[in-house]
Design a protein around this motif. Sequence first.
Motif, PDB file in Angstrom:
ATOM      1  N   GLU A  45      14.746 -52.776  -9.396  1.00 52.81           N
ATOM      2  CA  GLU A  45      14.686 -54.093 -10.024  1.00 52.81           C
ATOM      3  C   GLU A  45      16.026 -54.432 -10.693  1.00 52.81           C
ATOM      4  OE1 GLU A  45      12.141 -56.175 -13.595  1.00 52.81           O
ATOM      5  OE2 GLU A  45      11.175 -54.614 -12.411  1.00 52.81           O
ATOM      6  N   LEU A  46      16.606 -53.456 -11.375  1.00 54.95           N
ATOM      7  CA  LEU A  46      17.899 -53.678 -12.016  1.00 54.95           C
ATOM      8  C   LEU A  46      19.006 -53.916 -10.981  1.00 54.95           C
ATOM      9  CD1 LEU A  46      17.807 -51.059 -14.907  1.00 54.95           C
ATOM     10  CD2 LEU A  46      17.841 -53.543 -15.136  1.00 54.95           C
ATOM     11  N   GLU A  49      18.619 -57.421  -9.708  1.00 52.87           N
ATOM     12  CA  GLU A  49      19.083 -58.364 -10.717  1.00 52.87           C
ATOM     13  C   GLU A  49      20.604 -58.348 -10.811  1.00 52.87           C
ATOM     14  OE1 GLU A  49      18.396 -59.025 -15.428  1.00 52.87           O
ATOM     15  OE2 GLU A  49      16.664 -58.474 -14.216  1.00 52.87           O
ATOM     16  N   SER A  50      21.196 -57.186 -10.720  1.00 53.84           N
ATOM     17  CA  SER A  50      22.651 -57.068 -10.760  1.00 53.84           C
ATOM     18  C   SER A  50      23.278 -57.790  -9.566  1.00 53.84           C
ATOM     19  CB  SER A  50      23.052 -55.595 -10.757  1.00 53.84           C
ATOM     20  OG  SER A  50      24.442 -55.463 -10.645  1.00 53.84           O
ATOM     21  N   CYS A  76      16.963 -58.884 -18.472  1.00 55.74           N
ATOM     22  CA  CYS A  76      16.836 -57.474 -18.097  1.00 55.74           C
ATOM     23  C   CYS A  76      16.523 -56.591 -19.303  1.00 55.74           C
ATOM     24  CB  CYS A  76      18.094 -56.985 -17.390  1.00 55.74           C
ATOM     25  SG  CYS A  76      19.534 -56.897 -18.452  1.00 55.74           S
ATOM     26  N   VAL A  79      13.239 -54.581 -19.195  1.00 61.02           N
ATOM     27  CA  VAL A  79      13.318 -53.482 -18.234  1.00 61.02           C
ATOM     28  C   VAL A  79      14.116 -52.338 -18.837  1.00 61.02           C
ATOM     29  CG1 VAL A  79      14.164 -52.801 -15.965  1.00 61.02           C
ATOM     30  CG2 VAL A  79      13.095 -55.024 -16.276  1.00 61.02           C
ATOM     31  N   LEU A  80      15.240 -52.659 -19.476  1.00 61.32           N
ATOM     32  CA  LEU A  80      16.058 -51.619 -20.091  1.00 61.32           C
ATOM     33  C   LEU A  80      15.301 -50.946 -21.237  1.00 61.32           C
ATOM     34  CD1 LEU A  80      19.557 -53.348 -20.142  1.00 61.32           C
ATOM     35  CD2 LEU A  80      18.757 -51.528 -18.638  1.00 61.32           C
TER      36      LEU A  80
END
Length: 98
Positions: A45-46, A49-50, A76, A79-80
């Motif tokens: 997911e990250l 998004e990145s 984000c 998520v983080l």
Amino acid sequence: MEKPEAPTMTLGETLEWLRKELAEMQIQDQQLLLSLRHLQSLLEELRAESTHWEDKRPSRSTSPFRARLGSEGRGCQPVLRELAQLLQGEDSRRSSLP
């Protein structure tokens, strides 16, 4: 000087203890597998998004860091935060020698 004798276990008791330990280890393995799968999905997911942010970068004159500081870059953070909580989870493996 005499050492106190440790209680001796019979072969049957030792095997039973080993079976119990192996069963606990299997449960822990399953929990670790679930955690790893969850972490993998968070990382994917990250990454997505990145990639999204890299594609939306306005120009090279604007710093990518500054571009991500906008209100959209805060998406984000949940998520983080979840990733940090997983990584800070307490170690559940115990040592229980007989």
